[in-house]
Design a protein around this motif. Structure first.
Motif, short mmCIF file in Angstrom:
data_model
loop_
_atom_site.label_atom_id
_atom_site.label_comp_id
_atom_site.label_asym_id
_atom_site.label_seq_id
_atom_site.Cartn_x
_atom_site.Cartn_y
_atom_site.Cartn_z
N UNK A 97 38.33 35.48 57.82
CA UNK A 97 38.43 34.17 57.18
C UNK A 97 38.89 34.27 55.74
N UNK A 98 38.40 35.27 55.04
CA UNK A 98 38.83 35.52 53.67
C UNK A 98 40.32 35.85 53.64
N UNK A 99 40.77 36.70 54.55
CA UNK A 99 42.17 37.08 54.62
C UNK A 99 43.05 35.86 54.91
N UNK A 100 42.58 34.98 55.78
CA UNK A 100 43.35 33.77 56.10
C UNK A 100 43.46 32.87 54.88
N UNK A 101 42.38 32.73 54.14
CA UNK A 101 42.42 31.93 52.92
C UNK A 101 43.40 32.55 51.92
N UNK A 102 43.38 33.87 51.79
CA UNK A 102 44.31 34.54 50.87
C UNK A 102 45.76 34.29 51.26
N UNK A 103 46.05 34.36 52.53
CA UNK A 103 47.42 34.14 52.98
C UNK A 103 47.89 32.73 52.59
N UNK A 104 47.02 31.76 52.76
CA UNK A 104 47.37 30.40 52.35
C UNK A 104 47.59 30.33 50.84
N UNK A 110 29.51 47.80 44.99
CA UNK A 110 28.27 48.10 45.72
C UNK A 110 27.33 46.93 45.55
N UNK A 111 26.99 46.30 46.67
CA UNK A 111 26.08 45.16 46.66
C UNK A 111 24.89 45.49 47.54
N UNK A 112 23.74 45.72 46.90
CA UNK A 112 22.54 46.15 47.63
C UNK A 112 22.88 47.44 48.39
N UNK A 113 22.80 47.43 49.69
CA UNK A 113 23.13 48.63 50.47
C UNK A 113 24.51 48.54 51.10
N UNK A 114 25.31 47.59 50.65
CA UNK A 114 26.60 47.32 51.27
C UNK A 114 27.73 47.56 50.28
N UNK A 115 28.85 48.09 50.78
CA UNK A 115 30.06 48.20 49.98
C UNK A 115 30.96 47.02 50.30
N UNK A 116 31.29 46.25 49.29
CA UNK A 116 32.16 45.09 49.46
C UNK A 116 33.59 45.48 49.17
N UNK A 117 34.49 45.09 50.05
CA UNK A 117 35.91 45.28 49.84
C UNK A 117 36.54 43.92 49.56
N UNK A 118 36.68 43.62 48.28
CA UNK A 118 37.19 42.32 47.87
C UNK A 118 38.64 42.39 47.43
N UNK A 119 39.24 41.22 47.31
CA UNK A 119 40.63 41.12 46.86
C UNK A 119 40.77 39.91 45.94
N UNK A 120 41.09 40.17 44.68
CA UNK A 120 41.47 39.08 43.77
C UNK A 120 42.95 38.77 43.93
N UNK A 121 43.32 37.54 43.66
CA UNK A 121 44.72 37.13 43.61
C UNK A 121 45.04 36.74 42.18
N UNK A 122 46.03 37.41 41.58
CA UNK A 122 46.30 37.25 40.15
C UNK A 122 47.79 37.12 39.90
N UNK A 123 48.17 36.17 39.07
CA UNK A 123 49.56 36.01 38.65
C UNK A 123 49.62 35.30 37.32
N UNK A 124 50.81 34.99 36.86
CA UNK A 124 50.95 34.36 35.55
C UNK A 124 52.15 33.44 35.50
N UNK A 125 52.10 32.55 34.54
CA UNK A 125 53.25 31.76 34.11
C UNK A 125 53.51 32.15 32.67
N UNK A 126 54.70 32.65 32.40
CA UNK A 126 55.02 33.15 31.07
C UNK A 126 55.22 32.00 30.08
N UNK A 127 54.76 32.23 28.86
CA UNK A 127 54.93 31.24 27.81
C UNK A 127 56.31 31.32 27.17
N UNK A 128 56.66 30.26 26.50
CA UNK A 128 57.97 30.19 25.85
C UNK A 128 57.93 30.72 24.42
N UNK A 129 56.75 31.00 23.87
CA UNK A 129 56.62 31.43 22.48
C UNK A 129 56.57 32.94 22.34
#
Length: 304
Positions: A44-51, A75-94
Motif C-alpha cells: 500500500x505504501x508503494x502504491x501511494x508512492x507511485x501515485x 530500528x523500531x522496537x524489535x523491527x527494522x523499518x524499510x522506509x522511502x522518502x520522496x524528495x524534490x525541489x523547485x529552483x528559485x530565480x534568485x
C-alpha cells in the motif's frame, strides 16, 4: 500589502464558490481502501508512492539525482523499518543559497482489527496541501530554492524526517525553515493552528500577520507554556527533526478529534469548505516564509 496580495492569490486558487478539485482528488486517492492504510514497508505504501511520484513529475518538481525516492532504514522496537522518502525541489530565480523545506508525511497505520485506517486527515490532507503549494510555486517561481519532502514512517517515530535531516540533499546550514503540514482538514472548532513561535520568537510577528489575512481561523500556540504533555506539539510531528538541529519550524495542524487514528478518518468525513480554506492558508504561509526567507535565516543566526 504583501499579505493582501497573498490573500487575493489564495482566494483565486481556492474560490469559495468552487471546490478545489485536485486538492480533494489527491486526498480521495491516497485515503482509498486500495492504498491499505499506507503502512511503511507495505504494498500500500508503494502504491501511494507511485501515485505521488506521478503527481510530483506532473507538477514539475525536480528530483535530486535520478529520482525522487530516498530509501532509509530505522530500528523500531524489535523491527527494522524499510522506509522511502520522496524528495524534490523547485529552483528559485534568485542568487541566495537559503532553502525552504516544505514537508508532510504520507504514511499511516495500515489496518487494525480487519479495518483499514485510511488516514484521510492524517495525513493525506497535508500531502495534498503540499502538492498545492508546489503547483503554485511551479506556476510562479520562488526566489529561493524550495525543497518538497514527503516523509515515510512518521507514525512509528518520525523516522523519515530524521533520516532526511541527518543526510539532507543540500548542506544543512542552507536550510532556513521547515514548514510542516500534518492534519489540515478536520476541526470541530473550525480552527487551524500554527506552532513554532515559542521556540523561535522572531516568527511570531509573521504568524500574526498571516492570521489576520488567512481565510481560516488561524491560532498560534501548542509549542510551549501553557501547553504541556500531548498538547505541546514540539516533538509531535516531523518538524521536530529540524528543531533538534536548531532549524526553525512552522507547523500547521489541527487539534485531535474523535476520528483521530481511527478507521473513521475517511475522505467522506472531511468538511471540504474548511479544508479548502486551510490549504489556502498553507499556500499563503509558504509564500510568506519563502519571500522572507533571507530575513528569517539572519534572525535565526543561520547566515545571510
Amino acid at each position: 500589502m504583501l499579505l493582501r496580495s497573498l490573500a487575493l492569490a489564495a482566494a483565486l486558487l481556492f474560490p469559495a464558490a468552487a471546490l478545489p478539485d485536485q486538492l480533494f482528488e489527491d486526498v480521495r486517492i491516497l485515503a482509498a481502501d486500495d492504498m491499505a492504510g499506507r503502512l511503511v514497508g507495505t504494498p500500500g505504501s508503494a502504491k501511494a508512492r507511485a501515485y505521488l511520484i506521478g503527481r510530483m513529475q506532473g507538477i514539475g518538481i525536480e528530483p535530486f539525482g535520478e529520482g525522487y525516492a530516498q530509501p532509509f532504514t530505522a530500528k523500531h522496537k524489535e523491527q527494522v523499518l524499510n522506509g522511502v522518502n520522496l524528495v524534490g525541489r523547485i529552483r528559485g530565480t534568485g542568487t541566495s543559497d537559503r532553502v525552504l523545506v516544505v514537508g508532510a508525511h504520507y504514511d499511516h497505520f495500515g489496518s487494525r482489527d480487519g479495518k483499514v485506517l485510511n488516514g484521510a486527515d492524517d495525513n493525506a490532507s497535508g500531502v495534498a496541501a503540499l502538492l498545492a503549494i508546489a503547483a503554485d510555486f511551479a506556476r510562479n517561481r520562488p526566489t529561493h530554492d524550495v525543497i518538497f519532502a514527503l516523509w515515510d514512517a512518521e507514525e512509528q517515530g518520525l523516522y523519515g524526517a530524521h533520516a532526511f535531516v541527518d543526510s539532507p540533499p543540500v548542506p544543512r546550514t542552507r536550510i532556513a525553515l521547515n514548514l510542516n503540514l500534518d492534519m489540515l482538514s478536520r476541526s470541530d472548532k473550525g480552527e487551524l493552528w500554527v506552532a513554532g513561535a515559542h521556540h523561535y520568537p522572531f516568527l511570531r510577528a509573521r504568524f500574526e500577520r498571516l492570521a489576520k489575512e488567512a481565510p481560516v481561523t488561524l491560532k498560534i500556540g501548542h509549542d510551549g507554556p501553557p501547553w504541556t504533555g500531548s498538547d505541546d506539539w514540539t516533538a509531535g510531528s516531523d518538524h521536530y527533526a529540524f528543531h533538534r538541529k536548531g532549524i526553525p519550524f512552522a507547523y500547521l495542524g489541527v487539534e485531535d478529534y474523535p476520528d483521530y487514528h481511527q478507521p473513521s478518518d475517511d475522505f467522506d468525513t472531511i468538511p471540504k469548505a474548511f479544508f479548502a480554506r486551510s490549504a489556502a492558508t498553507a499556500v499563503m504561509a509558504a509564500r510568506l516564509f519563502e519571500r522572507e526567507l533571507g530575513e528569517i535565516a539572519a534572525e535565526a543566526g543561520r547566515g545571510k
